[in-house]
Design a protein around this motif. Structure first.
Motif, PDB file in Angstrom:
ATOM      1  N   GLY A 140     -46.244 -25.407 -46.740  1.00  0.00           N
ATOM      2  CA  GLY A 140     -45.628 -26.624 -47.261  1.00  0.00           C
ATOM      3  C   GLY A 140     -45.532 -27.755 -46.267  1.00  0.00           C
ATOM      4  N   GLY A 141     -46.193 -27.655 -45.132  1.00  0.00           N
ATOM      5  CA  GLY A 141     -46.186 -28.750 -44.166  1.00  0.00           C
ATOM      6  C   GLY A 141     -44.880 -28.937 -43.455  1.00  0.00           C
ATOM      7  N   ALA A 142     -44.054 -27.853 -43.375  1.00  0.00           N
ATOM      8  CA  ALA A 142     -42.766 -27.971 -42.679  1.00  0.00           C
ATOM      9  C   ALA A 142     -42.967 -28.423 -41.234  1.00  0.00           C
ATOM     10  CB  ALA A 142     -42.029 -26.637 -42.734  1.00  0.00           C
ATOM     11  N   VAL A 143     -44.019 -27.929 -40.629  1.00  0.00           N
ATOM     12  CA  VAL A 143     -44.422 -28.423 -39.304  1.00  0.00           C
ATOM     13  C   VAL A 143     -45.783 -29.083 -39.501  1.00  0.00           C
ATOM     14  CG1 VAL A 143     -45.032 -27.839 -36.944  1.00  0.00           C
ATOM     15  CG2 VAL A 143     -43.188 -26.597 -38.094  1.00  0.00           C
ATOM     16  N   PRO A 144     -45.894 -30.370 -39.300  1.00  0.00           N
ATOM     17  CA  PRO A 144     -47.175 -31.058 -39.495  1.00  0.00           C
ATOM     18  C   PRO A 144     -48.299 -30.384 -38.697  1.00  0.00           C
ATOM     19  CG  PRO A 144     -45.409 -32.644 -39.179  1.00  0.00           C
ATOM     20  CD  PRO A 144     -44.821 -31.291 -38.909  1.00  0.00           C
ATOM     21  N   ARG A 145     -49.500 -30.426 -39.273  1.00  0.00           N
ATOM     22  CA  ARG A 145     -50.622 -29.701 -38.659  1.00  0.00           C
ATOM     23  C   ARG A 145     -50.882 -30.142 -37.227  1.00  0.00           C
ATOM     24  NH1 ARG A 145     -50.486 -25.494 -41.007  1.00  0.00           N
ATOM     25  NH2 ARG A 145     -52.417 -24.974 -39.914  1.00  0.00           N
ATOM     26  N   GLN A 146     -50.690 -31.423 -36.938  1.00  0.00           N
ATOM     27  CA  GLN A 146     -51.015 -31.899 -35.591  1.00  0.00           C
ATOM     28  C   GLN A 146     -50.058 -31.368 -34.528  1.00  0.00           C
ATOM     29  OE1 GLN A 146     -49.855 -33.759 -38.061  1.00  0.00           O
ATOM     30  NE2 GLN A 146     -48.614 -35.505 -37.376  1.00  0.00           N
ATOM     31  N   PHE A 147     -48.872 -30.807 -34.953  1.00  0.00           N
ATOM     32  CA  PHE A 147     -47.902 -30.317 -33.975  1.00  0.00           C
ATOM     33  C   PHE A 147     -47.920 -28.796 -33.819  1.00  0.00           C
ATOM     34  CE2 PHE A 147     -45.524 -34.343 -35.210  1.00  0.00           C
ATOM     35  CZ  PHE A 147     -45.981 -35.035 -34.087  1.00  0.00           C
ATOM     36  N   ILE A 148     -48.689 -28.109 -34.659  1.00  0.00           N
ATOM     37  CA  ILE A 148     -48.757 -26.643 -34.515  1.00  0.00           C
ATOM     38  C   ILE A 148     -49.368 -26.247 -33.163  1.00  0.00           C
ATOM     39  CG2 ILE A 148     -49.847 -24.561 -35.430  1.00  0.00           C
ATOM     40  CD1 ILE A 148     -49.310 -25.696 -38.243  1.00  0.00           C
ATOM     41  N   PRO A 149     -50.467 -26.884 -32.721  1.00  0.00           N
ATOM     42  CA  PRO A 149     -50.954 -26.571 -31.362  1.00  0.00           C
ATOM     43  C   PRO A 149     -49.926 -26.871 -30.284  1.00  0.00           C
ATOM     44  CG  PRO A 149     -52.643 -27.728 -32.629  1.00  0.00           C
ATOM     45  CD  PRO A 149     -51.371 -27.807 -33.424  1.00  0.00           C
ATOM     46  N   SER A 150     -49.053 -27.848 -30.538  1.00  0.00           N
ATOM     47  CA  SER A 150     -48.011 -28.172 -29.556  1.00  0.00           C
ATOM     48  C   SER A 150     -47.026 -27.019 -29.428  1.00  0.00           C
ATOM     49  CB  SER A 150     -47.280 -29.446 -29.966  1.00  0.00           C
ATOM     50  OG  SER A 150     -48.183 -30.516 -30.105  1.00  0.00           O
ATOM     51  N   VAL A 151     -46.647 -26.433 -30.566  1.00  0.00           N
ATOM     52  CA  VAL A 151     -45.748 -25.274 -30.522  1.00  0.00           C
ATOM     53  C   VAL A 151     -46.401 -24.138 -29.733  1.00  0.00           C
ATOM     54  CG1 VAL A 151     -44.530 -23.535 -31.887  1.00  0.00           C
ATOM     55  CG2 VAL A 151     -44.669 -25.895 -32.714  1.00  0.00           C
ATOM     56  N   GLU A 152     -47.675 -23.885 -30.039  1.00  0.00           N
ATOM     57  CA  GLU A 152     -48.381 -22.809 -29.328  1.00  0.00           C
ATOM     58  C   GLU A 152     -48.434 -23.083 -27.829  1.00  0.00           C
ATOM     59  OE1 GLU A 152     -52.705 -20.473 -29.204  1.00  0.00           O
ATOM     60  OE2 GLU A 152     -52.365 -22.084 -30.673  1.00  0.00           O
ATOM     61  N   LYS A 153     -48.688 -24.325 -27.472  1.00  0.00           N
ATOM     62  CA  LYS A 153     -48.754 -24.675 -26.048  1.00  0.00           C
ATOM     63  C   LYS A 153     -47.412 -24.432 -25.363  1.00  0.00           C
ATOM     64  CE  LYS A 153     -50.433 -28.402 -23.061  1.00  0.00           C
ATOM     65  NZ  LYS A 153     -50.973 -29.796 -23.039  1.00  0.00           N
ATOM     66  N   GLY A 154     -46.316 -24.791 -26.048  1.00  0.00           N
ATOM     67  CA  GLY A 154     -44.988 -24.560 -25.477  1.00  0.00           C
ATOM     68  C   GLY A 154     -44.671 -23.087 -25.344  1.00  0.00           C
ATOM     69  N   VAL A 155     -45.074 -22.298 -26.366  1.00  0.00           N
ATOM     70  CA  VAL A 155     -44.838 -20.851 -26.314  1.00  0.00           C
ATOM     71  C   VAL A 155     -45.604 -20.229 -25.149  1.00  0.00           C
ATOM     72  CG1 VAL A 155     -45.357 -18.687 -27.500  1.00  0.00           C
ATOM     73  CG2 VAL A 155     -44.259 -20.561 -28.739  1.00  0.00           C
ATOM     74  N   ARG A 156     -46.863 -20.592 -25.002  1.00  0.00           N
ATOM     75  CA  ARG A 156     -47.679 -20.000 -23.928  1.00  0.00           C
ATOM     76  C   ARG A 156     -47.192 -20.427 -22.543  1.00  0.00           C
ATOM     77  NH1 ARG A 156     -52.079 -17.243 -25.562  1.00  0.00           N
ATOM     78  NH2 ARG A 156     -52.763 -17.536 -27.727  1.00  0.00           N
ATOM     79  N   ALA A 157     -46.739 -21.666 -22.425  1.00  0.00           N
ATOM     80  CA  ALA A 157     -46.214 -22.125 -21.134  1.00  0.00           C
ATOM     81  C   ALA A 157     -44.965 -21.343 -20.745  1.00  0.00           C
ATOM     82  CB  ALA A 157     -45.918 -23.620 -21.194  1.00  0.00           C
ATOM     83  N   GLN A 158     -44.079 -21.113 -21.746  1.00  0.00           N
ATOM     84  CA  GLN A 158     -42.873 -20.334 -21.459  1.00  0.00           C
ATOM     85  C   GLN A 158     -43.223 -18.881 -21.156  1.00  0.00           C
ATOM     86  OE1 GLN A 158     -39.587 -21.516 -21.231  1.00  0.00           O
ATOM     87  NE2 GLN A 158     -39.394 -19.492 -20.290  1.00  0.00           N
ATOM     88  N   ALA A 159     -44.198 -18.323 -21.877  1.00  0.00           N
ATOM     89  CA  ALA A 159     -44.621 -16.940 -21.620  1.00  0.00           C
ATOM     90  C   ALA A 159     -45.136 -16.789 -20.195  1.00  0.00           C
ATOM     91  CB  ALA A 159     -45.695 -16.520 -22.622  1.00  0.00           C
ATOM     92  N   ALA A 160     -45.850 -17.797 -19.702  1.00  0.00           N
ATOM     93  CA  ALA A 160     -46.370 -17.727 -18.328  1.00  0.00           C
ATOM     94  C   ALA A 160     -45.235 -17.729 -17.305  1.00  0.00           C
ATOM     95  CB  ALA A 160     -47.321 -18.896 -18.069  1.00  0.00           C
ATOM     96  N   LYS A 161     -44.121 -18.398 -17.625  1.00  0.00           N
ATOM     97  CA  LYS A 161     -42.979 -18.444 -16.707  1.00  0.00           C
ATOM     98  C   LYS A 161     -42.107 -17.196 -16.814  1.00  0.00           C
ATOM     99  CE  LYS A 161     -42.552 -23.481 -17.076  1.00  0.00           C
ATOM    100  NZ  LYS A 161     -41.694 -24.591 -17.559  1.00  0.00           N
ATOM    101  N   GLY A 162     -42.189 -16.481 -17.964  1.00  0.00           N
ATOM    102  CA  GLY A 162     -41.348 -15.320 -18.175  1.00  0.00           C
ATOM    103  C   GLY A 162     -40.107 -15.663 -18.958  1.00  0.00           C
ATOM    104  N   VAL A 163     -39.479 -14.623 -19.470  1.00  0.00           N
ATOM    105  CA  VAL A 163     -38.293 -14.840 -20.314  1.00  0.00           C
ATOM    106  C   VAL A 163     -37.081 -14.038 -19.845  1.00  0.00           C
ATOM    107  CG1 VAL A 163     -39.630 -15.420 -22.373  1.00  0.00           C
ATOM    108  CG2 VAL A 163     -39.091 -13.013 -21.897  1.00  0.00           C
ATOM    109  N   ALA A 164     -37.254 -13.188 -18.818  1.00  0.00           N
ATOM    110  CA  ALA A 164     -36.136 -12.360 -18.357  1.00  0.00           C
ATOM    111  C   ALA A 164     -35.976 -12.419 -16.844  1.00  0.00           C
ATOM    112  CB  ALA A 164     -36.333 -10.910 -18.812  1.00  0.00           C
ATOM    113  N   ALA A 165     -36.992 -11.990 -16.112  1.00  0.00           N
ATOM    114  CA  ALA A 165     -36.895 -11.930 -14.647  1.00  0.00           C
ATOM    115  C   ALA A 165     -37.902 -12.844 -13.963  1.00  0.00           C
ATOM    116  CB  ALA A 165     -37.117 -10.492 -14.172  1.00  0.00           C
TER     117      ALA A 165
END
Length: 732
Positions: free
Chosen positions: A567-592
């Motif tokens: 339903g376009g809750a997140v516009p298509r042009q921003f979905i890669p942005s979410v992925e980029k943010g997720v991968r950047a945080q994954a590279a930094k870690g989430v616990a230690a």
């Protein structure tokens, strides 16, 4: 060969350039630390007339000149060349370190040599590492002889040491390891010890007395002949059994007297073929004496019994693009093929390369092609460059004797090869070739370092580059996960020398820091998270909301991102942005603070604003969502697990397996190999084997070897993981 009628105790001179490969002998000295290799080299040089009676090079300096590091450590840490001349033959003596940490220098010496002298101390015996080198030489058929030293020790026993050598080195044929001489003893002292003052030639049945400092030949008395008859007969039978004349044994057993000249000729051929290994005794000259005991005999064995470079098959040669190239063995007129077997830095002339010429003739001031391939994993980049070499020389203590050329089979020092590193090939610039590299031991002891100051930081990269150029057994790693600079070494002494050379040669002071392994994080179960990044501060704001679900994946899957937004809750042009943010945080870690791996992140829903949403806002929201999901579930800390293979003598298998189990290792199996050894395969967490190179050497008395390779990451035990998390929190 010592027993020859016309020995030339004074037929010697200083080594210069050889004029033909047949007039060269390249000999490497092998033995454990303290066996007397360097002392023996100096005794041979003294006898050959290369030094004066005080044991000093006449131009100044000692015969085997080592740097200050070696004097401080009281042990040789590098390969050293001492060329001498005897009876018209140039002998290149290669003195190698006996300590296991410097086995790379030993292997370089084995590569450059055509024969080996195994130096064994009468007071210490034969150690496991020396046995292993003997087996390596046997596998390639390298001619070998044994020299027993330290006969002056109170409990030294040449006959017993010879028996041990025959059992250790003779294998199925102990009669292939026999003495050529028996020691002559002087009067007993107050302690009951009778010093060795000379030798009895078993073939010639002549006495060679060194007690005056000069070798004097005489006939034995009638009472002495029976004492040597048994040893002489056994030696003759050993020589004849290896003779290429198959009728000789039958004639000998039939009662025919074989003349000494025939026996010596057969002995020399058997030694050169690597099927007979004579045992000799040697000792340095006393103060003021000209010749050390057994040195004349040893020089005659080297020049008469060891092979010329013409008899030694050269390593495989290819073009630089890998096409095989056939070369005539050791042809001075053939294509130039030489190899850098050692690299050193001189404060006055810069880089100095010790080179063995295998084909062609190397001339001073020539332009050559330098090829270096195959060591990229150790910080050595592949390279193909043309360089103009500087002067050629032969080492002579602290000085260098200038040479005009070095022919195939000979060795020389080459100045100003600024790009050449140990293991590189030198060839003609219009016909570039590459020699197959020799086997290098894998450095398995990590040394994490950092610059001591800003000034040191500026010089660190250049200093490390020069260090690894000199020593191919050292590996330089810039770890992208831990952000550490790591020098991988062969042992503690190796790392100590590396640090000292950085400080004294290159003026770089470094600090050693704890080595870190590359840990990872992953989710223990499914979790969900909501990332809300909404800021309104007047003007253009930021607005991004996303909802994600995270679930673990099998090992090796990495990070998988799935879009299930409807339903376009997140516009298509921003979905890669979410992925980029997720991968950047994954590279930094989430616990230690370690990278997150092996999870699937599914974007389910979200909200956007027609004006205030942006790429940056959705990147931030993606990272926040992942952090929130991590806070709601248990996070596993993953450690790297290595597959370890240990080759160890059967007598140490139990101790090795027990030790591996104590390191949280899982033994996968054992496999019997040749030579009374067992291959133990196991999986062990890398955090437990940081110092395994040192510990295994102690556990096996220096006789075991191991290799390791990355297998996978797997969860750490909870108590260890919690400790690491606490350390991470304390450091943050």
């Amino acid at each position: 060969m010592g027993d020859k009628a016309n020995a030339h105790p004074g037929a010697a001179g200083r080594a210069t350039a050889a004029d033909h490969p047949a007039s060269v002998r390249n000999v490497v000295l092998v033995g454990h630390s303290g066996s007397g290799k360097t002392t023996l080299v100096e005794a041979l040089a003294l006898t050959a007339g290369a030094v004066n009676r005080a044991g000093r090079v006449e131009d100044g300096g000692t015969v085997s000149d080592y740097d200050d590091i070696e004097h401080r450590q009281q042990r040789s840490v590098q390969l050293s060349l001492v060329p001498v001349e005897w009876d018209g033959i140039k002998v290149n003596l290669l003195d190698t370190p006996g300590y296991a940490d410097f086995v790379g220098e030993l292997r370089a010496g084995l590569r450059a040599a055509d024969a080996a002298l195994f130096v064994v101390s009468a007071s210490d015996g034969v150690d496991g590492s020396t046995r292993m080198v003997w087996e390596e030489c046997a596998a390639v058929g390298m001619p070998r002889a044994i020299v027993v030293t330290h006969l002056e020790a109170a409990r030294a026993d040449f006959e017993e040491m010879t028996r041990i050598c025959a059992e250790t080195f003779g294998g199925d044929d102990p009669d292939a390891v026999l003495p050529l001489y028996l020691p002559l003893h002087g009067p007993q002292g107050p302690d009951g010890h009778a010093p060795v003052t000379g030798l009895t030639g078993l073939l010639s049945q002549k006495l060679f007395d060194y007690s005056s400092g000069e070798r004097k030949e005489s006939e034995p008395g009638e009472d002495q002949l029976p004492g040597i008859e048994e040893a002489r007969n056994r030696l003759i039978e050993g020589i004849i059994s290896e003779s290429e004349d198959e009728t000789l044994m039958d004639r000998y057993l039939g009662g025919e007297q074989v003349d000494v000249e025939t026996l010596i000729d057969d002995l020399e051929r058997a030694v050169a073929r690597g099927v007979f290994h004579p045992v000799l005794a040697a000792a340095p000259a006393a103060e003021g004496a000209r010749q050390g005991l057994g040195t004349v005999e040893l020089l005659e064995l080297i020049t008469g019994g060891f092979p010329t470079p013409l008899e030694h098959e050269a390593p495989r040669v290819t073009t630089v693009d890998g096409k095989p190239r056939e070369l005539k063995t050791c042809d001075p007129d053939g294509p130039l093929v030489a190899e850098v077997v050692k690299t050193a830095s001189d404060p006055y002339v810069g880089r100095v390369s010790l080179v063995r010429v295998f084909s062609g003739t190397l001339r001073a001031d020539d332009t050559v092609h330098v090829s270096g391939h195959g060591l990229a994993d150790r910080g050595h980049e592949d390279h193909d460059v043309d360089e103009r070499i500087g002067a050629l020389s032969a080492p002579f203590g602290k000085h260098q004797r200038t040479l005009t050329h070095a022919i195939a089979g000979d060795m020389a020092c080459v100045a100003k090869l600024n790009r050449a590193e140990t293991g590189d090939t030198l060839s003609a610039k219009d016909d570039p070739l590459l020699m197959e590299p020799w086997e290098m031991p894998d450095p398995l002891l990590p040394l994490a370092i950092q610059a001591h100051s800003k000034a040191d930081e500026d010089k660190l990269s250049q200093g490390l580059g020069r260090l690894v150029a000199e020593d191919p057994t050292m590996r330089l790693e810039q770890n992208q996960d831990t952000h550490q600079v790591v020098l991988w070494c062969l042992g503690e002494a190796h790392s100590d020398v590396a640090l000292e050379r950085l400080r004294t040669r290159y003026g770089v002071q470094v600090d050693v820091v704890p080595h870190k392994v590359s840990l990872r994080e992953t989710f223990a179960g499914k979790s969900a998270g909501r990332g809300r990044h909404v800021k309104q501060s007047g003007g253009h704001g930021q607005y991004a909301i996303c909802e994600i679900e995270v679930e673990p994946l099998p090992g090796g899957s990495g990070i998988e991102f799935v879009d299930k937004v409807v339903g376009g809750a997140v516009p298509r042009q921003f979905i890669p942005s979410v992925e980029k943010g997720v991968r950047a945080q994954a590279a930094k870690g989430v616990a230690a603070g370690y990278p997150l791996i092996d999870v699937r992140v599914t974007l389910l829903d979200g909200k956007a604003h027609s004006v205030d949403s942006s790429d940056a806002a959705f990147q931030t929201a993606g990272a926040l969502a992942l952090r929130e999901a991590a806070a709601e579930v248990k996070i596993h800390l993953l450690e790297p697990v290595a597959e370890v293979s240990v080759l160890v003598g059967d007598e140490y298998v139990g101790a090795v397996m027990s030790d591996l189990s104590g390191r949280r290792g899982r033994v996968l199996g054992t496999e019997q190999t040749s030579g009374g050894r067992t291959l133990v395969r196991a999986e062990v967490p890398e955090i437990e084997i940081g110092r395994y190179a040192v510990d295994l050497r102690s556990l096996s008395h220096g006789t075991a070897r191991f290799s390791r390779s990355y297998a996978r990451h797997e969860p750490m035990p909870p108590q260890i993981a919690e400790r690491i998390r606490e350390e991470a929190r304390a450091a943050s």
